[in-house]
Design a protein around this motif. Structure first.
Motif, PDB file in Angstrom:
ATOM      1  N   ALA A  88      23.918  40.757 -17.373  1.00  0.00           N
ATOM      2  CA  ALA A  88      23.173  39.487 -17.338  1.00  0.00           C
ATOM      3  C   ALA A  88      21.713  39.781 -16.846  1.00  0.00           C
ATOM      4  N   THR A  89      21.480  40.518 -15.950  1.00  0.00           N
ATOM      5  CA  THR A  89      19.987  40.923 -15.422  1.00  0.00           C
ATOM      6  C   THR A  89      19.295  41.848 -16.735  1.00  0.00           C
ATOM      7  N   ILE A  90      19.790  42.744 -17.440  1.00  0.00           N
ATOM      8  CA  ILE A  90      18.978  43.489 -18.138  1.00  0.00           C
ATOM      9  C   ILE A  90      18.984  42.761 -19.567  1.00  0.00           C
ATOM     10  N   ASN A  91      19.894  42.105 -19.921  1.00  0.00           N
ATOM     11  CA  ASN A  91      19.657  41.094 -21.221  1.00  0.00           C
ATOM     12  C   ASN A  91      19.175  39.490 -20.896  1.00  0.00           C
ATOM     13  N   ASP A  92      18.934  39.328 -19.533  1.00  0.00           N
ATOM     14  CA  ASP A  92      18.244  38.137 -19.310  1.00  0.00           C
ATOM     15  C   ASP A  92      18.998  36.874 -19.769  1.00  0.00           C
ATOM     16  N   ASP A  93      20.577  37.095 -19.582  1.00  0.00           N
ATOM     17  CA  ASP A  93      21.448  36.264 -20.076  1.00  0.00           C
ATOM     18  C   ASP A  93      21.978  35.278 -19.040  1.00  0.00           C
TER      19      ASP A  93
ATOM     20  N   GLU B  38      25.769  32.303 -15.073  1.00  0.00           N
ATOM     21  CA  GLU B  38      26.253  31.132 -14.717  1.00  0.00           C
ATOM     22  C   GLU B  38      27.871  31.517 -14.508  1.00  0.00           C
ATOM     23  N   LYS B  39      28.207  32.001 -15.794  1.00  0.00           N
ATOM     24  CA  LYS B  39      29.738  32.447 -15.701  1.00  0.00           C
ATOM     25  C   LYS B  39      30.234  33.298 -14.402  1.00  0.00           C
ATOM     26  N   THR B  40      29.327  34.371 -14.211  1.00  0.00           N
ATOM     27  CA  THR B  40      29.582  35.311 -13.239  1.00  0.00           C
ATOM     28  C   THR B  40      29.543  34.478 -11.711  1.00  0.00           C
ATOM     29  N   ALA B  41      28.483  33.716 -11.579  1.00  0.00           N
ATOM     30  CA  ALA B  41      28.395  33.270 -10.306  1.00  0.00           C
ATOM     31  C   ALA B  41      29.599  32.206 -10.163  1.00  0.00           C
ATOM     32  N   ARG B  42      30.188  31.572 -10.878  1.00  0.00           N
ATOM     33  CA  ARG B  42      31.281  30.473 -10.894  1.00  0.00           C
ATOM     34  C   ARG B  42      32.425  31.496 -10.810  1.00  0.00           C
TER      35      ARG B  42
ATOM     36  N   PRO C 120      29.278  30.322  -1.736  1.00  0.00           N
ATOM     37  CA  PRO C 120      28.366  29.557  -2.562  1.00  0.00           C
ATOM     38  C   PRO C 120      27.132  30.567  -3.287  1.00  0.00           C
ATOM     39  N   ILE C 121      27.845  30.808  -4.405  1.00  0.00           N
ATOM     40  CA  ILE C 121      27.118  31.985  -5.318  1.00  0.00           C
ATOM     41  C   ILE C 121      26.668  31.147  -6.394  1.00  0.00           C
ATOM     42  N   LEU C 122      25.201  31.250  -6.435  1.00  0.00           N
ATOM     43  CA  LEU C 122      24.705  30.386  -7.565  1.00  0.00           C
ATOM     44  C   LEU C 122      24.412  31.565  -8.486  1.00  0.00           C
ATOM     45  N   PRO C 123      23.982  30.978  -9.928  1.00  0.00           N
ATOM     46  CA  PRO C 123      23.359  31.974 -10.966  1.00  0.00           C
ATOM     47  C   PRO C 123      21.888  32.594 -10.741  1.00  0.00           C
ATOM     48  N   GLU C 124      21.133  31.981  -9.808  1.00  0.00           N
ATOM     49  CA  GLU C 124      20.004  32.736  -9.378  1.00  0.00           C
ATOM     50  C   GLU C 124      20.331  33.906  -8.420  1.00  0.00           C
TER      51      GLU C 124
END
Length: 110
Positions: free
Chosen positions: A20-25, A30-34, A43-47
């Protein structure tokens, strides 16, 4: 050993936070945070999903940077990975990872 092999032997290039980081996805963040929030009951958020790998310079997830016992131990012992530690075979901390991830064990031996 490839730079993107984590201290524990996992391949950072296969991690959703890295991808997600290298592709700015943002959708993958959001999927990974969920998924990680549910898995860890935290409480893991997309940011929070930004990481360039645990053995490289740059941004890391909060877990990888501050909470990962394996990373902290490897840094303290100044080893490249757990594969360089003379206590690896009896280590319960990295043992949990390599018991469930044969590829990680192979990466640490290679």
């Amino acid at each position: 050993m490839r730079k993107m092999i984590a201290y524990c032997g996992l391949d950072c290039e296969k991690c959703d936070a890295y991808i997600a980081t290298i592709n700015d996805d943002q959708a993958l963040r959001e999927k990974t945070a969920r998924e990680w929030a549910e898995l860890n009951n935290a409480p893991i958020l997309p940011e929070h999903i930004n990481c360039l790998g645990c053995r490289t310079e740059g941004v890391k997830t909060v877990f990888c940077d501050n909470l990962c016992e394996i990373r902290q131990c490897a840094l303290k012992k100044s080893v490249t990975t757990c594969g360089d530690c003379p206590n690896m075979d009896g280590c319960p901390t990295v043992g949990e990872i390599i018991a469930d991830n044969p590829e990680a064990a192979d990466n640490l031996k290679g």
